[in-house]
Motif scaffolding. Structure first.
Motif, PDB file in Angstrom:
ATOM      1  N   ILE A 131       0.828  -1.191   0.202  1.00  0.00           N
ATOM      2  CA  ILE A 131      -0.010   0.052   0.016  1.00  0.00           C
ATOM      3  C   ILE A 131       1.099   0.998  -0.197  1.00  0.00           C
ATOM      4  CG2 ILE A 131      -1.685   1.284   1.271  1.00  0.00           C
ATOM      5  CD1 ILE A 131      -2.413  -1.331   2.680  1.00  0.00           C
ATOM      6  N   ASN A 132       0.576   2.057  -0.943  1.00  0.00           N
ATOM      7  CA  ASN A 132       1.516   3.419  -1.013  1.00  0.00           C
ATOM      8  C   ASN A 132       2.928   3.019  -1.292  1.00  0.00           C
ATOM      9  OD1 ASN A 132      -0.823   4.924  -0.565  1.00  0.00           O
ATOM     10  ND2 ASN A 132      -0.721   4.653   1.830  1.00  0.00           N
ATOM     11  N   ASP A 142      -2.542   1.641   5.963  1.00  0.00           N
ATOM     12  CA  ASP A 142      -3.376   2.856   5.560  1.00  0.00           C
ATOM     13  C   ASP A 142      -4.665   1.981   4.867  1.00  0.00           C
ATOM     14  OD1 ASP A 142      -4.625   4.887   4.733  1.00  0.00           O
ATOM     15  OD2 ASP A 142      -2.648   5.645   3.621  1.00  0.00           O
ATOM     16  N   LEU A 143      -5.716   2.217   5.590  1.00  0.00           N
ATOM     17  CA  LEU A 143      -7.021   1.500   4.845  1.00  0.00           C
ATOM     18  C   LEU A 143      -8.034   2.623   4.570  1.00  0.00           C
ATOM     19  CD1 LEU A 143      -7.392  -1.383   7.150  1.00  0.00           C
ATOM     20  CD2 LEU A 143      -6.323  -1.367   4.773  1.00  0.00           C
ATOM     21  N   THR A 144      -7.377   3.811   4.335  1.00  0.00           N
ATOM     22  CA  THR A 144      -8.296   4.964   4.032  1.00  0.00           C
ATOM     23  C   THR A 144      -8.893   4.819   2.537  1.00  0.00           C
ATOM     24  OG1 THR A 144      -6.309   6.303   3.262  1.00  0.00           O
ATOM     25  CG2 THR A 144      -7.271   6.724   5.508  1.00  0.00           C
ATOM     26  N   ASN A 145      -8.235   4.182   1.703  1.00  0.00           N
ATOM     27  CA  ASN A 145      -8.852   3.721   0.361  1.00  0.00           C
ATOM     28  C   ASN A 145      -8.877   2.187   0.093  1.00  0.00           C
ATOM     29  OD1 ASN A 145      -8.739   6.495  -0.704  1.00  0.00           O
ATOM     30  ND2 ASN A 145      -6.609   6.404  -0.382  1.00  0.00           N
ATOM     31  N   GLU A 146      -9.542   1.874  -1.105  1.00  0.00           N
ATOM     32  CA  GLU A 146      -9.668   0.490  -1.214  1.00  0.00           C
ATOM     33  C   GLU A 146      -8.326   0.095  -1.545  1.00  0.00           C
ATOM     34  OE1 GLU A 146     -11.678  -2.353  -4.600  1.00  0.00           O
ATOM     35  OE2 GLU A 146     -11.900  -0.360  -4.817  1.00  0.00           O
ATOM     36  N   VAL A 147      -7.900  -1.136  -0.759  1.00  0.00           N
ATOM     37  CA  VAL A 147      -6.584  -2.063  -1.218  1.00  0.00           C
ATOM     38  C   VAL A 147      -6.806  -3.249  -1.822  1.00  0.00           C
ATOM     39  CG1 VAL A 147      -4.902  -3.206   0.212  1.00  0.00           C
ATOM     40  CG2 VAL A 147      -5.861  -1.017   1.084  1.00  0.00           C
ATOM     41  N   LYS A 148      -5.973  -3.331  -3.180  1.00  0.00           N
ATOM     42  CA  LYS A 148      -6.369  -4.632  -3.916  1.00  0.00           C
ATOM     43  C   LYS A 148      -5.259  -5.413  -3.322  1.00  0.00           C
ATOM     44  CE  LYS A 148      -8.646  -2.329  -7.516  1.00  0.00           C
ATOM     45  NZ  LYS A 148      -9.195  -2.242  -8.698  1.00  0.00           N
TER      46      LYS A 148
END
Length: 135
Positions: free
Chosen positions: A36-37, A117-123
């Motif tokens: 993530i990021n 950081d799960l503020t957005n969808e995580v694929k």
């Protein structure tokens, strides 16, 4: 899931497990599920070699770190391992095979949510290549 290899004639081969998301697992002994990021590891997984049938006969899943020596019966296929099959009575070296079906299972682990950081969808983005090597 099933992994199938079909050759024109019986031959000795191994499949090298390559982690296409290297560096995204907290453990080098497991395949990664991406980041993530670009900084947070999502998780990890193992490929588990289950029942194997070669040319209509049950065989033993085996692996080696270098594809040449140290072959032994083992279920967990880690990045960088060479996997093949052997006769059940002798796990010390791969046998010649024309048609192979190997059942694979995934053992997956996601990192704790508090570490991500799960503020957005995580694929989930795990990817591995199994590269055939003739022995």
């Amino acid at each position: 899931m099933d992994l199938t290899v079909k050759c024109d004639a019986a031959t000795r081969f191994a499949l090298l497990g390559i982690d296409n998301r290297a560096g995204s697992s907290a453990l080098n002994s497991m395949f990664g599920l991406g980041k993530i990021n670009g900084t947070q590891n999502i998780g990890k997984y193992l490929l588990v070699m289950m029942s194997a049938v070669a040319d209509g006969v049950s065989v033993l899943p085996i692996k080696s770190k270098d594809g040449e020596t140290g072959w032994h019966g083992h279920l967990f296929w880690m990045p960088g391992d060479y996997a093949s099959v052997a006769a059940p009575a002798d796990a010390s070296y791969p046998i010649n095979v024309q048609d192979l079906t190997l059942e694979l299972a995934l053992n997956t682990s996601i990192e704790r949510a508090s570490l991500l950081d799960l503020t957005n969808e995580v694929k989930i983005d795990g990817s591995a290549t199994l590269e055939m090597k003739y022995l």
